[in-house]
Motif scaffolding. Structure first.
Motif, PDB file in Angstrom:
ATOM      1  N   VAL A  85       6.496   8.699  18.500  1.00  0.00           N
ATOM      2  CA  VAL A  85       5.379   7.876  18.987  1.00  0.00           C
ATOM      3  C   VAL A  85       5.722   6.395  18.872  1.00  0.00           C
ATOM      4  N   ALA A  86       6.368   6.007  17.779  1.00  0.00           N
ATOM      5  CA  ALA A  86       6.771   4.605  17.611  1.00  0.00           C
ATOM      6  C   ALA A  86       7.744   4.192  18.708  1.00  0.00           C
ATOM      7  N   MET A  87       8.695   5.063  19.049  1.00  0.00           N
ATOM      8  CA  MET A  87       9.657   4.757  20.107  1.00  0.00           C
ATOM      9  C   MET A  87       8.959   4.603  21.458  1.00  0.00           C
ATOM     10  N   MET A  88       7.997   5.498  21.755  1.00  0.00           N
ATOM     11  CA  MET A  88       7.288   5.423  23.028  1.00  0.00           C
ATOM     12  C   MET A  88       6.419   4.160  23.091  1.00  0.00           C
ATOM     13  N   ASN A  89       5.830   3.779  21.955  1.00  0.00           N
ATOM     14  CA  ASN A  89       5.043   2.549  21.941  1.00  0.00           C
ATOM     15  C   ASN A  89       5.920   1.313  22.111  1.00  0.00           C
TER      16      ASN A  89
END
Length: 266
Positions: free
Chosen positions: A247-251
């Protein structure tokens, strides 16, 4: 002659519908005449006529031999329809009660199972617009702080689902940002929708092209939707990932696209 199957909506069996339609066309009929006209086995016709009488669709004429007459449809079907609606409401209540009871019963089992070490437990694959739409609405309703969304056509959700998907977090004051492809503005319906939601707090920016559809909910879960290239009609597969690193990477990817996009002015 009406289709007997149309009376099934009011709870009539096939034989009951056929018998009632036969009775409508004559002042009165004997059981044998009903069986012949409605093509009902003779050994079944008496049970069928008794059931129609109990449901208020016909009257017994104490002739010799006994005969039956249809009750006027406006009166008979209105009463039957009310009874059917009452039964459906009871069924809804039973279904809601069953869902509540099963949720309470199965919830602890699910929580206990979460303690098992399953390396793929954070990945869920969804196929079909209905399943994707249902899960998307649940995720939007569970978001607590923010939603980052990349939107491109064709849309998976119906117009009503798409509106609900965004209205739910907006109504709770969440930070909701959405990236749209510039070509989306060529669609008058979609542009009107963007204008409406922008007035309710949706922050929109435009970019020339997006690589895929994506919604990130807080720092907890991401929904990635991809169109199936082999499907003749628009078909989609979605992946729900509950992994904070992903999720951090996608954000981070979203923030990069957001900085290069231009603000939308309705």
């Amino acid at each position: 002659m009406p289709d007997p199957a149309s009376l099934a909506l009011l709870g009539l069996t096939s034989y009951e519908a056929q018998a009632y339609l036969a009775l409508l066309g004559r002042p009165r009929l004997s059981p044998a005449e009903v069986a012949a006209l409605a093509k009902i086995p003779r050994q079944r016709v008496y049970d069928v006529l008794e059931s129609l009488t109990a449901k208020g669709l016909c009257l017994i004429r104490e002739d010799s031999p006994k005969s039956y007459a249809a009750l006027e449809p406006g009166q008979a079907l209105e009463m039957l329809g009310q009874e059917r609606l009452t039964e459906l409401e009871r069924e809804r209540a039973r279904t809601r009660a069953a869902v509540t009871a099963l949720t309470e019963e199965l919830g602890p089992i699910f929580l206990a199972g979460k303690g098992q070490n399953d390396p793929l437990a954070y990945v869920e694959v969804l196929a079909g617009a209905a399943r994707i739409g249902h899960r998307a609405l649940l995720l939007a309703g569970a978001a607590r702080a923010r939603v980052n969304s990349c939107v491109r056509r064709p849309l998976i959700l119906s117009p009503d689902q798409n509106t609900a998907f965004m209205e739910v977090p907006l109504a709770r004051g969440l930070c909701y940002r959405a990236l749209y492809e510039e070509a989306a503005l060529d669609d008058p319906l979609l542009r009107g929708w963007i204008d409406d939601l922008s007035g309710r707090g949706l922050v929109v920016r435009l970019i020339r092209e997006l690589p895929l559809k994506m919604q990130a909910f807080d720092d907890e879960v991401v929904l990635v939707s991809m169109q199936d290239p082999t499907a003749g009609e628009p078909g989609f597969t979605a992946v729900v990932i509950r992994n904070r690193g992903m999720v951090a990477m996608m954000n981070l990817a979203f923030e990069h696209l957001w900085e290069s996009a231009r603000p939308y002015v309705g």
